[in-house]
Design an enzyme around this catalytic site. Structure first.
Site, PDB file in Angstrom:
ATOM      1  N   TYR A  15      19.544 -21.807  -2.979  1.00 48.38           N
ATOM      2  CA  TYR A  15      20.404 -20.734  -3.487  1.00 48.38           C
ATOM      3  C   TYR A  15      21.890 -21.077  -3.453  1.00 48.38           C
ATOM      4  O   TYR A  15      22.713 -20.282  -3.915  1.00 48.38           O
ATOM      5  CB  TYR A  15      20.165 -19.448  -2.700  1.00 48.38           C
ATOM      6  CG  TYR A  15      18.742 -18.951  -2.813  1.00 48.38           C
ATOM      7  CD1 TYR A  15      18.260 -18.427  -3.997  1.00 48.38           C
ATOM      8  CD2 TYR A  15      17.880 -19.019  -1.717  1.00 48.38           C
ATOM      9  CE1 TYR A  15      16.950 -17.987  -4.105  1.00 48.38           C
ATOM     10  CE2 TYR A  15      16.571 -18.572  -1.814  1.00 48.38           C
ATOM     11  CZ  TYR A  15      16.116 -18.062  -3.015  1.00 48.38           C
ATOM     12  OH  TYR A  15      14.824 -17.620  -3.122  1.00 48.38           O
ATOM     13  N   HIS A  20      24.239 -15.441  -7.676  1.00 49.70           N
ATOM     14  CA  HIS A  20      23.996 -14.383  -6.688  1.00 49.70           C
ATOM     15  C   HIS A  20      24.731 -14.650  -5.370  1.00 49.70           C
ATOM     16  O   HIS A  20      24.928 -13.744  -4.579  1.00 49.70           O
ATOM     17  CB  HIS A  20      22.492 -14.291  -6.427  1.00 49.70           C
ATOM     18  CG  HIS A  20      21.940 -12.902  -6.460  1.00 49.70           C
ATOM     19  ND1 HIS A  20      22.613 -11.796  -6.932  1.00 49.70           N
ATOM     20  CD2 HIS A  20      20.713 -12.435  -6.071  1.00 49.70           C
ATOM     21  CE1 HIS A  20      21.839 -10.727  -6.834  1.00 49.70           C
ATOM     22  NE2 HIS A  20      20.687 -11.087  -6.315  1.00 49.70           N
ATOM     23  N   ASN A  66      17.858  -8.612  -0.736  1.00 50.77           N
ATOM     24  CA  ASN A  66      17.287  -7.263  -0.750  1.00 50.77           C
ATOM     25  C   ASN A  66      17.186  -6.608   0.620  1.00 50.77           C
ATOM     26  O   ASN A  66      16.784  -5.445   0.713  1.00 50.77           O
ATOM     27  CB  ASN A  66      15.929  -7.259  -1.458  1.00 50.77           C
ATOM     28  CG  ASN A  66      14.913  -8.139  -0.774  1.00 50.77           C
ATOM     29  OD1 ASN A  66      15.260  -8.966   0.063  1.00 50.77           O
ATOM     30  ND2 ASN A  66      13.659  -7.971  -1.127  1.00 50.77           N
ATOM     31  N   ASP A  91      28.275 -10.363  -6.602  1.00 53.25           N
ATOM     32  CA  ASP A  91      28.193 -10.728  -8.011  1.00 53.25           C
ATOM     33  C   ASP A  91      27.979  -9.465  -8.835  1.00 53.25           C
ATOM     34  O   ASP A  91      27.325  -8.530  -8.386  1.00 53.25           O
ATOM     35  CB  ASP A  91      27.042 -11.715  -8.232  1.00 53.25           C
ATOM     36  CG  ASP A  91      25.698 -11.156  -7.788  1.00 53.25           C
ATOM     37  OD1 ASP A  91      25.557 -10.812  -6.600  1.00 53.25           O
ATOM     38  OD2 ASP A  91      24.790 -11.057  -8.630  1.00 53.25           O
ATOM     39  N   ASN A 112      20.184  -5.374  -5.709  1.00 52.24           N
ATOM     40  CA  ASN A 112      19.343  -5.146  -4.533  1.00 52.24           C
ATOM     41  C   ASN A 112      20.104  -5.214  -3.215  1.00 52.24           C
ATOM     42  O   ASN A 112      19.760  -4.523  -2.260  1.00 52.24           O
ATOM     43  CB  ASN A 112      18.168  -6.117  -4.523  1.00 52.24           C
ATOM     44  CG  ASN A 112      17.153  -5.776  -5.594  1.00 52.24           C
ATOM     45  OD1 ASN A 112      17.018  -4.628  -5.992  1.00 52.24           O
ATOM     46  ND2 ASN A 112      16.446  -6.772  -6.086  1.00 52.24           N
TER      47      ASN A 112
END
Length: 189
Positions: A15, A20, A66, A91, A112
């Protein structure tokens, strides 16, 4: 009273530098980034600094997006940070790449991380720094936010992060009202 600045993102190498995770990425470009010593607490990595006559905590929840609220709320309670002193950096699909905006409260736009924080806080009335990543022209939003910047966006990524930290510094030094007036849906690159 201390302040808490939360950068939203997902842990894990896969990631790193994805759209994100831009909330985390800005912390690396702060002018005092080398002075921050990151530690683990409340399912997150945090650092603190005394600057401009105030104490600021920086938090990168390690819960995955989340479940961000599972880190943010225990952290703010432990360090006695009032809700009005929290800023969430995230973001934002509804702003074009290169555009930022400070906002107080409002909708969650399907994000989320924001949903989790709102659920744990018991409301959506918290301050945000929205960092524009734009929407995909084609394809799935999930794939879009979990992808890295490409093309011209990638070329200007470092500059974008630096300019976002200028806005964040404005918030830290001059307060939220000044920051929101100066950076209301403002194109910075």
């Amino acid at each position: 009273m201390p302040f808490l600045i939360v950068g939203l993102g997902n842990p894990g190498r896969e990631y790193e530098y994805t759209k994100h995770n831009i909330g985390w990425d800005i912390f690396e470009k702060l002018s005092f980034a080398d002075d921050l010593i990151w530690k683990e607490k409340h399912k997150g990595l945090f650092a603190s600094i005394d600057i401009y006559g105030e104490k600021f905590y920086f938090l990168k929840p390690q819960t995955y997006m989340n479940l961000s609220g599972d880190s943010v709320i225990p952290f703010m309670n432990y360090f006695k940070v009032p809700k009005e002193n929290i800023l969430i950096c995230h973001d934002e699909l509804d702003l074009p790449y290169g555009t930022i905006s400070f906002k107080n409260g409002g909708g969650l736009a399907g994000h989320n991380g924001l949903k989790s924080i709102a659920a744990n806080l018991g409301g959506q009335d918290f301050k945000r720094l929205r960092i524009g990543i734009g929407r995909p022209v084609h394809g799935d939003v999930s794939n879009w936010v979990l992808s890295r910047f490409s093309g011209e966006d990638a070329d200007f990524f470092e500059e974008y992060l630096k300019k976002v930290t200028t806005a964040l510094n404005c918030y830290m030094k001059q307060g939220f009202q000044t920051a929101i007036q100066r950076y209301k849906k403002k194109k910075i690159i």
